[in-house]
Design a protein around this motif. Structure first.
Motif, PDB file in Angstrom:
ATOM      1  N   ALA A   1      -5.672   6.050  -0.768  1.00  0.00           N
ATOM      2  CA  ALA A   1      -4.500   5.170  -0.665  1.00  0.00           C
ATOM      3  C   ALA A   1      -4.410   4.312  -1.922  1.00  0.00           C
ATOM      4  CB  ALA A   1      -4.621   4.291   0.572  1.00  0.00           C
ATOM      5  N   ILE A   2      -3.199   3.947  -2.301  1.00  0.00           N
ATOM      6  CA  ILE A   2      -2.971   3.104  -3.474  1.00  0.00           C
ATOM      7  C   ILE A   2      -2.683   1.685  -2.998  1.00  0.00           C
ATOM      8  CG2 ILE A   2      -1.440   2.702  -5.457  1.00  0.00           C
ATOM      9  CD1 ILE A   2      -0.889   5.853  -5.259  1.00  0.00           C
ATOM     10  N   PHE A   3      -3.533   0.714  -3.413  1.00  0.00           N
ATOM     11  CA  PHE A   3      -3.319  -0.687  -3.019  1.00  0.00           C
ATOM     12  C   PHE A   3      -2.596  -1.392  -4.162  1.00  0.00           C
ATOM     13  CE2 PHE A   3      -5.552  -0.893   0.972  1.00  0.00           C
ATOM     14  CZ  PHE A   3      -6.380   0.226   0.914  1.00  0.00           C
ATOM     15  N   VAL A   4      -1.425  -1.926  -3.885  1.00  0.00           N
ATOM     16  CA  VAL A   4      -0.595  -2.567  -4.912  1.00  0.00           C
ATOM     17  C   VAL A   4      -1.251  -3.878  -5.350  1.00  0.00           C
ATOM     18  CG1 VAL A   4       1.704  -3.514  -5.416  1.00  0.00           C
ATOM     19  CG2 VAL A   4       1.468  -1.491  -3.944  1.00  0.00           C
ATOM     20  N   GLU A   5      -1.221  -4.137  -6.656  1.00  0.00           N
ATOM     21  CA  GLU A   5      -1.856  -5.374  -7.164  1.00  0.00           C
ATOM     22  C   GLU A   5      -1.173  -6.607  -6.564  1.00  0.00           C
ATOM     23  OE1 GLU A   5      -0.234  -4.321 -11.374  1.00  0.00           O
ATOM     24  OE2 GLU A   5      -0.440  -6.524 -11.329  1.00  0.00           O
ATOM     25  N   PRO A   6      -1.948  -7.649  -6.277  1.00  0.00           N
ATOM     26  CA  PRO A   6      -1.432  -8.832  -5.566  1.00  0.00           C
ATOM     27  C   PRO A   6      -0.137  -9.408  -6.158  1.00  0.00           C
ATOM     28  CG  PRO A   6      -3.808  -8.970  -5.761  1.00  0.00           C
ATOM     29  CD  PRO A   6      -3.382  -7.759  -6.549  1.00  0.00           C
ATOM     30  N   SER A   7      -0.005  -9.380  -7.487  1.00  0.00           N
ATOM     31  CA  SER A   7       1.184 -10.012  -8.099  1.00  0.00           C
ATOM     32  C   SER A   7       2.468  -9.245  -7.788  1.00  0.00           C
ATOM     33  CB  SER A   7       1.005 -10.075  -9.626  1.00  0.00           C
ATOM     34  OG  SER A   7       0.970  -8.731 -10.152  1.00  0.00           O
TER      35      SER A   7
ATOM     36  N   MET B   1       0.853  -1.186   0.000  1.00  0.00           N
ATOM     37  CA  MET B   1       0.000   0.000   0.000  1.00  0.00           C
ATOM     38  C   MET B   1       0.890   1.238   0.000  1.00  0.00           C
ATOM     39  SD  MET B   1      -2.758   1.364   2.872  1.00  0.00           S
ATOM     40  CE  MET B   1      -3.002  -0.266   3.466  1.00  0.00           C
ATOM     41  N   LEU B   2       0.419   2.285  -0.687  1.00  0.00           N
ATOM     42  CA  LEU B   2       1.143   3.557  -0.730  1.00  0.00           C
ATOM     43  C   LEU B   2       0.181   4.664  -0.333  1.00  0.00           C
ATOM     44  CD1 LEU B   2       2.873   3.168  -4.240  1.00  0.00           C
ATOM     45  CD2 LEU B   2       3.746   2.406  -2.005  1.00  0.00           C
TER      46      LEU B   2
ATOM     47  N   GLY C   1      -2.748 -11.683   3.965  1.00  0.00           N
ATOM     48  CA  GLY C   1      -4.071 -11.291   3.463  1.00  0.00           C
ATOM     49  C   GLY C   1      -4.105  -9.848   2.969  1.00  0.00           C
ATOM     50  N   GLU C   2      -5.321  -9.436   2.607  1.00  0.00           N
ATOM     51  CA  GLU C   2      -5.505  -8.116   1.987  1.00  0.00           C
ATOM     52  C   GLU C   2      -5.130  -6.983   2.952  1.00  0.00           C
ATOM     53  OE1 GLU C   2      -6.043  -9.428  -1.441  1.00  0.00           O
ATOM     54  OE2 GLU C   2      -6.531  -7.300  -1.216  1.00  0.00           O
ATOM     55  N   PRO C   3      -4.318  -6.043   2.513  1.00  0.00           N
ATOM     56  CA  PRO C   3      -4.041  -4.880   3.370  1.00  0.00           C
ATOM     57  C   PRO C   3      -5.280  -3.986   3.445  1.00  0.00           C
ATOM     58  CG  PRO C   3      -3.041  -4.584   1.200  1.00  0.00           C
ATOM     59  CD  PRO C   3      -3.636  -5.952   1.197  1.00  0.00           C
ATOM     60  N   THR C   4      -5.444  -3.331   4.583  1.00  0.00           N
ATOM     61  CA  THR C   4      -6.567  -2.384   4.725  1.00  0.00           C
ATOM     62  C   THR C   4      -6.020  -1.068   5.276  1.00  0.00           C
ATOM     63  OG1 THR C   4      -6.990  -2.941   7.028  1.00  0.00           O
ATOM     64  CG2 THR C   4      -8.080  -4.321   5.341  1.00  0.00           C
ATOM     65  N   LEU C   5      -6.857  -0.039   5.253  1.00  0.00           N
ATOM     66  CA  LEU C   5      -6.420   1.265   5.768  1.00  0.00           C
ATOM     67  C   LEU C   5      -5.997   1.181   7.232  1.00  0.00           C
ATOM     68  CD1 LEU C   5      -8.808   3.959   4.202  1.00  0.00           C
ATOM     69  CD2 LEU C   5      -6.400   3.484   3.675  1.00  0.00           C
TER      70      LEU C   5
END
Ligand code: P6P
Length: 338
Positions: free
Chosen positions: A102-108, A93-94, A145-149
């Motif tokens: 916020a920018i969530f980076v793609e999983p790959s 995340m950025l 798992g998925e990052p969150t704010l």
């Protein structure tokens, strides 16, 4: 000069084993992430130096989340860091000063770190050639798992590293990973940052105060009293000098090297102050504490803050330990002879 440059480049400073050295199981992810941040800084340094010639100066016609007109270098710098950080494969995340969300980076391409950054702080000073800079802070996400704010709305105590790069008369990269502060100067002939300021420590007390006096009519009593004491000391000591660039990286860098105090207090115009918690207050507070100084919000230690939103703001008083103690006493209501 090239011989001298090589001598500097080969200079080896003995630095205490740091976090990475103490943890042999580390995989070098932070090193890879930092190398991508450094690459972004080198690119922006080059663009800033050419701005006057390359007609990069001037408004890009867009405005950022802060409602400020974006200059082309703002847009370029933001894009460069987003590309460098996502391509590192070490971020999930950025948070950028230039992006509302916020920018969530793609999983790959995802890694374990969150980077909060102001890609080009002080950019309103670009046209007049005043030093500007990049400010960043790094959080480690332990969970899978998925990052969150919630992973980034953490107190500054959770930061694992922070730093800035100042684009001025020289290009200086100042970094802490939690084991002190080191300063590096870009040698353009090598294209590398050389360790020129090992184990930086801020003087315990300074002779400089740094604040926008133009906001004086809006200050609260403790700030007004403190600034008054800088100009008319009651103990007969010499008045402090006022130095204020209006570009946070330049004002903080001078404070770190020379000592003194930097203030951006709350006022009637900005009840929560102007500077942003995640990518201005936290990184500079992290560095100041690592260099032996301290950082205070008017109510608490700055790194103890927990932001509710990614662009939250906070008042800030940071710098030499003893100087910050004086304003803390005033906010605590103790009338201390200063
Ligand atoms: P003022 C630049 O716009 C910035 O965010 C910081 O770099 C700087 O410390 C501050 O604002 C200056 O604000 O209100 O004094 O111009």
């Amino acid at each position: 000069p090239s011989i001298e440059a090589m001598k500097i480049a080969l200079k080896v400073a003995h630095v205490e084993p740091c976090r990475a050295c103490r943890y042999p199981e580390s995989r070098g992810d932070l090193t890879i992430l930092l190398s991508h941040i450094v690459l972004g800084c080198k690119f922006v340094c080059s663009a800033v130096n050419k701005a006057g010639l390359a007609k990069l100066i001037g408004l890009a016609g867009e405005t950022n989340v802060q409602g400020e007109e974006q200059k082309k270098l703002d847009v370029l710098s933001n894009e460069v860091f987003i590309k460098a950080l996502t391509s590192s494969g070490r971020t999930c995340m950025l948070v950028s000063e230039e992006d509302e969300e916020a920018i969530f980076v793609e999983p790959s391409k995802r890694g374990r770190y969150i980077v909060v950054f102001d890609p080009l702080d002080g950019s309103s000073n670009i046209d007049c050639g005043v030093s500007i800079g990049t400010i960043f802070g790094i959080y480690l996400v332990e969970k899978n798992g998925e990052p969150t704010l919630d992973d980034v709305l953490q107190s500054g105590n959770s930061m694992v590293a922070a730093g800035y790069c100042m684009y001025g008369s020289s290009c200086m990269f100042v970094l802490s990973t939690g084991c002190g502060v080191n300063g590096f100067t870009l040698d353009p002939s090598l294209g590398e940052f050389i360790l020129t300021h090992p184990d930086l420590k801020i003087p315990t007390k300074g002779k400089i105060y740094s604040v926008n006096e133009g906001n004086a009519k809006n200050w609260d009593a403790p700030t007004a009293k403190y600034v008054e004491s800088c100009k008319f000391p009651k103990d007969g000591s010499s008045p402090k000098s006022l130095r204020y660039v209006g570009s946070m990286v330049a004002d903080i860098h001078r404070t770190l090297l020379y000592g003194g105090i930097f203030l951006y207090p709350a006022d009637q115009k900005n009840p929560n102050g102007k500077l942003r918690v995640l990518y201005e207050v936290f990184p500079m507070s992290f560095l100041m504490e690592q260099a032996g100084g301290q950082s205070f919000t008017g109510k608490q230690r700055a790194l103890d803050l927990v932001p509710n939103m990614i662009h939250d703001r906070s008042p800030i008083f940071l710098g030499s330990y003893d100087d910050v103690e004086e304003i803390k006493a005033l906010y605590a209501g103790e009338e201390k002879e200063v």
